[in-house]
Design a protein around this motif. Sequence first.
Motif, PDB file in Angstrom:
ATOM      1  N   ALA A   1       0.826  -1.218   0.000  1.00  0.00           N
ATOM      2  CA  ALA A   1       0.000   0.000   0.000  1.00  0.00           C
ATOM      3  C   ALA A   1       0.850   1.253   0.000  1.00  0.00           C
ATOM      4  CB  ALA A   1      -0.949  -0.005   1.203  1.00  0.00           C
ATOM      5  N   ALA A   2       2.025   1.210   0.688  1.00  0.00           N
ATOM      6  CA  ALA A   2       2.957   2.347   0.731  1.00  0.00           C
ATOM      7  C   ALA A   2       2.216   3.612   1.184  1.00  0.00           C
ATOM      8  CB  ALA A   2       3.627   2.536  -0.623  1.00  0.00           C
ATOM      9  N   VAL A   3       2.228   4.660   0.344  1.00  0.00           N
ATOM     10  CA  VAL A   3       1.616   5.944   0.720  1.00  0.00           C
ATOM     11  C   VAL A   3       0.253   6.117   0.047  1.00  0.00           C
ATOM     12  CG1 VAL A   3       3.816   7.068   1.174  1.00  0.00           C
ATOM     13  CG2 VAL A   3       2.899   7.066  -1.149  1.00  0.00           C
ATOM     14  N   SER A   4      -0.421   5.028  -0.261  1.00  0.00           N
ATOM     15  CA  SER A   4      -1.711   5.131  -0.954  1.00  0.00           C
ATOM     16  C   SER A   4      -2.728   5.920  -0.136  1.00  0.00           C
ATOM     17  CB  SER A   4      -2.256   3.727  -1.247  1.00  0.00           C
ATOM     18  OG  SER A   4      -1.358   3.002  -2.053  1.00  0.00           O
ATOM     19  N   TRP A   5      -2.703   5.730   1.153  1.00  0.00           N
ATOM     20  CA  TRP A   5      -3.668   6.421   2.013  1.00  0.00           C
ATOM     21  C   TRP A   5      -3.501   7.935   1.922  1.00  0.00           C
ATOM     22  CZ3 TRP A   5      -8.112   6.218   4.136  1.00  0.00           C
ATOM     23  CH2 TRP A   5      -8.445   7.028   5.222  1.00  0.00           C
ATOM     24  N   ASP A   6      -2.277   8.411   1.729  1.00  0.00           N
ATOM     25  CA  ASP A   6      -2.041   9.850   1.635  1.00  0.00           C
ATOM     26  C   ASP A   6      -2.649  10.449   0.377  1.00  0.00           C
ATOM     27  OD1 ASP A   6      -0.642   9.671   3.994  1.00  0.00           O
ATOM     28  OD2 ASP A   6       1.315   9.481   3.025  1.00  0.00           O
ATOM     29  N   GLU A   7      -2.916   9.630  -0.647  1.00  0.00           N
ATOM     30  CA  GLU A   7      -3.505  10.152  -1.875  1.00  0.00           C
ATOM     31  C   GLU A   7      -4.954  10.586  -1.681  1.00  0.00           C
ATOM     32  OE1 GLU A   7      -1.978  10.697  -4.722  1.00  0.00           O
ATOM     33  OE2 GLU A   7      -0.100  10.020  -3.838  1.00  0.00           O
ATOM     34  N   LEU A   8      -5.579  10.165  -0.601  1.00  0.00           N
ATOM     35  CA  LEU A   8      -6.981  10.532  -0.334  1.00  0.00           C
ATOM     36  C   LEU A   8      -7.082  11.798   0.504  1.00  0.00           C
ATOM     37  CD1 LEU A   8      -8.386   6.988   0.530  1.00  0.00           C
ATOM     38  CD2 LEU A   8      -8.532   8.176  -1.655  1.00  0.00           C
ATOM     39  N   LYS A   9      -6.041  12.621   0.500  1.00  0.00           N
ATOM     40  CA  LYS A   9      -6.004  13.758   1.420  1.00  0.00           C
ATOM     41  C   LYS A   9      -7.104  14.774   1.119  1.00  0.00           C
ATOM     42  CE  LYS A   9      -2.181  15.344  -1.457  1.00  0.00           C
ATOM     43  NZ  LYS A   9      -0.725  15.601  -1.467  1.00  0.00           N
ATOM     44  N   HIS A  10      -7.421  14.994  -0.158  1.00  0.00           N
ATOM     45  CA  HIS A  10      -8.451  15.992  -0.477  1.00  0.00           C
ATOM     46  C   HIS A  10      -9.821  15.552   0.030  1.00  0.00           C
ATOM     47  CE1 HIS A  10      -5.320  17.258  -3.344  1.00  0.00           C
ATOM     48  NE2 HIS A  10      -5.884  18.446  -3.289  1.00  0.00           N
ATOM     49  N   ILE A  11     -10.223  14.329  -0.296  1.00  0.00           N
ATOM     50  CA  ILE A  11     -11.555  13.883   0.124  1.00  0.00           C
ATOM     51  C   ILE A  11     -11.592  13.656   1.631  1.00  0.00           C
ATOM     52  CG2 ILE A  11     -11.002  11.458  -0.340  1.00  0.00           C
ATOM     53  CD1 ILE A  11     -14.392  13.235  -0.833  1.00  0.00           C
ATOM     54  N   ARG A  12     -10.472  13.260   2.232  1.00  0.00           N
ATOM     55  CA  ARG A  12     -10.448  13.071   3.693  1.00  0.00           C
ATOM     56  C   ARG A  12     -10.675  14.387   4.408  1.00  0.00           C
ATOM     57  NH1 ARG A  12      -4.760  10.674   4.105  1.00  0.00           N
ATOM     58  NH2 ARG A  12      -4.909  11.572   6.176  1.00  0.00           N
ATOM     59  N   GLN A  13      -9.966  15.427   3.967  1.00  0.00           N
ATOM     60  CA  GLN A  13     -10.134  16.720   4.630  1.00  0.00           C
ATOM     61  C   GLN A  13     -11.509  17.307   4.354  1.00  0.00           C
ATOM     62  OE1 GLN A  13      -6.907  19.371   3.750  1.00  0.00           O
ATOM     63  NE2 GLN A  13      -5.327  17.938   4.446  1.00  0.00           N
ATOM     64  N   ALA A  14     -12.013  17.122   3.123  1.00  0.00           N
ATOM     65  CA  ALA A  14     -13.350  17.645   2.801  1.00  0.00           C
ATOM     66  C   ALA A  14     -14.418  16.942   3.628  1.00  0.00           C
ATOM     67  CB  ALA A  14     -13.631  17.477   1.312  1.00  0.00           C
ATOM     68  N   VAL A  15     -14.340  15.618   3.724  1.00  0.00           N
ATOM     69  CA  VAL A  15     -15.324  14.862   4.503  1.00  0.00           C
ATOM     70  C   VAL A  15     -15.166  15.159   5.982  1.00  0.00           C
ATOM     71  CG1 VAL A  15     -15.975  12.540   5.183  1.00  0.00           C
ATOM     72  CG2 VAL A  15     -15.582  13.048   2.793  1.00  0.00           C
ATOM     73  N   GLY A  16     -13.916  15.308   6.433  1.00  0.00           N
ATOM     74  CA  GLY A  16     -13.711  15.676   7.832  1.00  0.00           C
ATOM     75  C   GLY A  16     -14.347  17.007   8.175  1.00  0.00           C
ATOM     76  N   PHE A  17     -14.314  17.929   7.226  1.00  0.00           N
ATOM     77  CA  PHE A  17     -14.950  19.225   7.449  1.00  0.00           C
ATOM     78  C   PHE A  17     -16.469  19.094   7.482  1.00  0.00           C
ATOM     79  CE2 PHE A  17     -16.811  23.116   5.698  1.00  0.00           C
ATOM     80  CZ  PHE A  17     -16.378  24.043   6.641  1.00  0.00           C
ATOM     81  N   LEU A  18     -17.024  18.211   6.649  1.00  0.00           N
ATOM     82  CA  LEU A  18     -18.480  18.063   6.612  1.00  0.00           C
ATOM     83  C   LEU A  18     -19.049  17.555   7.928  1.00  0.00           C
ATOM     84  CD1 LEU A  18     -19.098  16.532   3.052  1.00  0.00           C
ATOM     85  CD2 LEU A  18     -19.457  18.887   3.782  1.00  0.00           C
TER      86      LEU A  18
END
Length: 1508
Positions: A1381-1398
């Motif tokens: 997986a390596a840094v695959s999780w870091d690629e979701l940073k935009h949707i993670r931060q957007a959903v975290g804000f919601l």
Amino acid sequence: MAAQATNVVGSQVWVEDPDVAWIDGQVIKVHGDTVTIKCSNEKTVTIKGSHVHAKDPEESPCGVDDMTKLAYLHEPGVLQNLKSRYDMNEIYTYTGNILIAVNPFRRLPHLYDTQMMEQYKGADFGELSPHPFAVADLAYRLMLNEGVSQSILVSGESGAGKTESTKMIMRYLAYMGGKAASEGRTVEKQVLQSNPVLEAFGNAKTVRNNNSSRFGKFVEIQFDQNGRISGAAVRTYLLERSRVCQISDPERNYHCFYMLCSAPPEELKRYKLGDPRIFHYLNQSNCYKLEGLDESKEYLETRKAMDIIGISSEEQEAIFRVVAAILHLGNVEFAEGDDGDSSKPKDEKSLFHLKTAAELFMCDEKALEDSLCKRIIVTRDENIVKTLDPEAAKGSRDALAKTVYSRLFDWLVDKINCSIGQDPNSKCLIGVLDIYGFESFKTNSFEQFCINLTNEKLQQHFNQHVFKMEQEEYTKEEINWSYIEFIDNQDILDLIEKKPGGIIALLDEACMLPRSTHETFAQKLYQTFKNNKRFTKPKLSRSDFTICHYAGDVTYQTELFLDKNKDYVVAEHQALLSASTCSFVSGLFPLFSEDSTKSSKFSSIGSRFKQQLQSLLETLSATEPHYIRCVKPNNLLKPAIFENQNVLQQLRCGGVMEAIRISCAGYPTRRIFYEFIDRFGILVPDVLSGSSDEIAAVRRLLEKVDLQGYQIGKTKVFLRAGQMAELDARRNEVLERSANMIQRKVRSFLAQKSFIALRRSAVQLQTVCRGELATRIYQGLRREAASLKIQTCYRMHAARKAYYELSASAVTIQSALRGMVACKELHFRQQTKAAIIIQSCCRQFLVRLNYSRTKKAAITTQCAWRGKVARKELRKLKMAARETGALQAAKNKLEKQVEELTWRLQLEKRMRADLEEAKSQENAKLQAALQEVQQQYKEIQEILVKEREAAKKAAEIAPVIKEVPVIDTELMNKLRDENDKLKTMVSSLEQKIVDTEKKYEETNKISEERLKKAIDAESKIVDLNMAMLRLQEKLSNMESEEKVQRRALLSLPVKSMSEHLSIPIIPKNLENGYYDVEEPKEPQSAPPAIKDYGNGDKLRKSCVDRQLENVDALIDCVGKNLGYCAGKPVAAFTIYKCLLHWKSFEAEKTSVFDRLIQLIGSAIENEEDNDNLAYWLSNTSSLLFLLQRSLKAVGAPGSVSRKKPPQPTSLFGRMAQGLRSASFVNMHVEATDVVRQVEAKYPALLFKQQLTAYVEKIYGIIRDNIKKELSSLISLCIQAPRTMKASMLRMSGRFSGQSQSNHWHKIIESLDTLLKKLQDNHVPPVFAQKVFTQIFSYINVQLFNSLLLRRECCSFSNGEYVKAGLAELELWCAKATTEYAAVSWDELKHIRQAVGFLVIFQKFRISYDEIVNDLCPILSVQQLYRICTQYWDDKYNTQSVSTDVLSNMRVLMTEDSNNAESSSFLLDDNSSIPFSVDDITNSIQEDYSDAKPAEELLENPAFQFLQD
């Protein structure tokens, strides 16, 4: 309109306000039909209840993207929704399938780039945010799928943005329609470039707009069967000709005049132009420049656009010459002539402009003056010349200018149509109508009358379309709609255009009567329409009239109606310009036959316009219409200003309110079942228990509340006007009762809590008092017990003291007696010990004396014996030294023998080479002789065959011919002799051929025997070398032993031999496991070594055939799935070993690499089998890794230093030599590495490049396959499934949870499947890391872009849903470990931060800095603003961020508005190859020492080298 609100105290309502049109408030008092409302501006208003509209208390502060979703569809609701969205920079809103566009008066480039067009391409209508691209895409898809022509009607008042919206639609259609070439210029490019040309000649600045279109335009874009643009046409309507001669401040004339005045100096000099302030047609207004507009640059852009659409430079020159002539013509002023009613040019200035105009028109100056100042009346007898007074001459001048400009504009439109070209075979088109909106000014003339007629006709078409859409909606939902009333405006159209008796008919009649004036025309209107309810006469006017249009009453002034309706060409003007020497000008005024009989030809503009309008409506009726209503938010033309009154008037003029009236006539309120249940389920919660059927639940709910007149469709519930307000009132009552009950419970709880606290305090006080009493009693008891204890202790102390004194006396006496006895015992023991010591010393002395004597004698004896033994050993060593010399001599003798044998071998090789050469020459001669004999043999046979055939023919003919006796016997005998000689010659030749073949076979046998002898000699040399190495080892061992023995003799102490012989003996080795043994050098006189043993043709052919068979066997083997050995692909390792052994990498020319590339290409033809692709990705990457480690270009550093004999350049020569010398190489190799460097030639380097390309291709196919598989799932994962509340429908939580997370589970399953396939095929982890990184990046892009484009996704519950899915992805990444997986999780940073804000509570308390720095640092301002404005809490009804935060974001967005890149809020998907060959080599750390080749090849004798 929608029904009024149910007026109860506390309800929220809308009430009319003179300043802001509608203002919200709360009912504070109800008295009969009147209500008292406290408005939001703190004012209190008392008004009738019928004038109040209900307000939805749960409306979103950000509005809704489709106004049919409003709970209350009425004017204030629509107005407030548009204002809320405009404040958020959401300028587009749907009303069903109608798009409302509010002009932002600022650049928003991120909304119209190619990326945005790609997002709307193929998307369902309404799925994404409202946009003109969505309307254009819907029209394009309907045209393709249903084969029906479409039309897009763009309307609105001046400055509302109609032209820009039209440009966007045409851009999108050009984007979708591809490129259909037409004379080197694409059709779509010509269509787009026609806009600036038409704008230059048809647009002008008005009070409301700096670029107002003063004509109507309908663009027909034609498409072929494949959806490609194949042709186009432009239709124009009602150009405002009067603007050429008359403008009012602060308006301007048409743009082309000002552009020409800003042309380059040489053109100004040519046209004798200058500052626009000197021209009468331009200086009637004080506005000459537009802010932010460079006229000179626009002039050049217009010329460039003319080039693109196909207007030649000569035609452009003529066009601007005509425009300049019109400007000069306007400066011609007239004064009274010599006669009373005549006129002439006023002064020299007027004469100069008249002369210049004549020169530009290329006509006679005197004729131009006469056409302006005189008229010719044609009678039966003669032509009468009538002079015109100055005022009439001025009117003639203006008429000429208007006619010329109108003809010029029509010519431009025709030229554009001819240049673009129309497709006669096209069956479908999309028409884009950009036409003026409803106009109502302080002064309304004939232009406004025609414009409003157009809008009345279009409004009727619009009403029919809206009513049709309503019917389709009702039919689709299968509800009853037969009793719905349709609102029509046919009576207004009859008033204007009915024949006879309409306003236009009466106007044409008045224009044809010579003595008619505007007053007589007005009186005729008053008499004709005095009983028409749509027509009224103003009280204080004698010539004005008022028409009650659908958008409101408009009063028209008739002063210029007659003049503007006349569309005739003065005969003098026609004759003058048709005689021009300029072909362009004369072409604008072709001659008519009627000109010879009539002085003028009358034509009604009103009638002609009515015909054009009828043609337009027929075209629109044959198409499927789509509507875009453009709205101008303010008259200041500035951003961020929303004037309610202005917008509301435009909505009425644009027909939006009329569409709402049509909707309200039926069922204006429509709610999806789950939304209706979520909102009104609290009214009757019992009906929902035990049922999960939404339709049944809605029906039971409405029956319980006793609501009448509603309709239940297939997916929605339809409510009549006012029923929503009634349900809301009941809902408010339920909520109020619930609130009262909650208050009772809370107060009861608080009272109970207070009582419990008071009781607890009383109990605590009692406890303290009782504790104090118990403490005092306890202290008294304690004192009594203490006194008793003191007495007891004192008595005990006295008794103990007496006892201690008596005991101490007894002990003292006993101690003294025992001490005396002990002293006596000690003295006795000391005496005994001293005697023993004396005896010990005496005995020790005697024993030591005896030992020293014995030791001395023993040492003397040992020394004598050891000397004797040493002398014997010395004699033995001397004998061994003599034997070593003999071995050295034997070694030298053997070396000489080896050299002699080597020389003999080389001599034998030279002799064999000479023999083979002689043999080959002899063979060549024999073969030539054989061929010659064979040729002779063939010729003889042919002669015999011919003779036999001749004999047969003669035999056949013989019966017919008479027998003739043969007389010439000598000739016959000669022939027989020659025949016998030939037979003997043939037999001898055959015998020679047989002998030659035998000799050839014997020679081959001899050469093969010699070859075997040479190979045996080579093996003998190898054996001798090995024997010599063994002798050298033995000699070195003996020398070391001799040194040790000598060292032992010289040393005094005697040491063990093992210590001296412990020195390790390590033979010196070279790299790759070869002994450091010099090869025997050839003597200079010896012949050179023979390099190739395969000079014979037969041997060479056998080697080639054998090698081809080996390559075929390899290809057949590796084409199968050979699996893996110790985690390494068997096929790749087998290929590498074979290529390395065959020395293919060093070959100048070979076909084995092409065979392997073809094998890989055919193996991956099935691009959908990821398992097969993973297998070949593992093999190709492993083979590439081995090649990267092994191959190096010729001349690169790191080459092998040990000299080798020159090698054959061909592949098969190398393979033959490898087969012959395999045994020799194996003897020299002790620990050869699996991977070793070789100097690669061009074919090997090319093969490496092709292999790299296949690795990248296979990787890309696997990545694209998984993206394609996930794309449909991602679109379902962005929005939570619609489920009703658990309290309403008793559904199992287990099934609900499973359905909600089912799509995410499918994504996880797809990722697991891919990971398992990669692991099973032992694909290097670097590929798994890269592919999962790009897949997660794709998921991030798709989810985030959908979140930004779909408002329903920006909700609290949807944020929780997506967050739960992302948590599952995070668990998967943890489970897959960083190795894959390596840094695959870091690629979701935009949707993670957007959903975290919601999913954050109390967003209104968060500052802008906290959002940017802590919560969402990776998101841009545009992205944050869009999320904040689209957010809506469907779960807890909380607010979004504060207005201050939104204001800060708007300021930053305004600063970046000119930067298209920074304004773009969508993410791009990166589909590049994220690795290089070096990355693969550096990341793979594998040891192939434990790998094994294919077992199938090991059984083949030709592949025995694979076992080494």
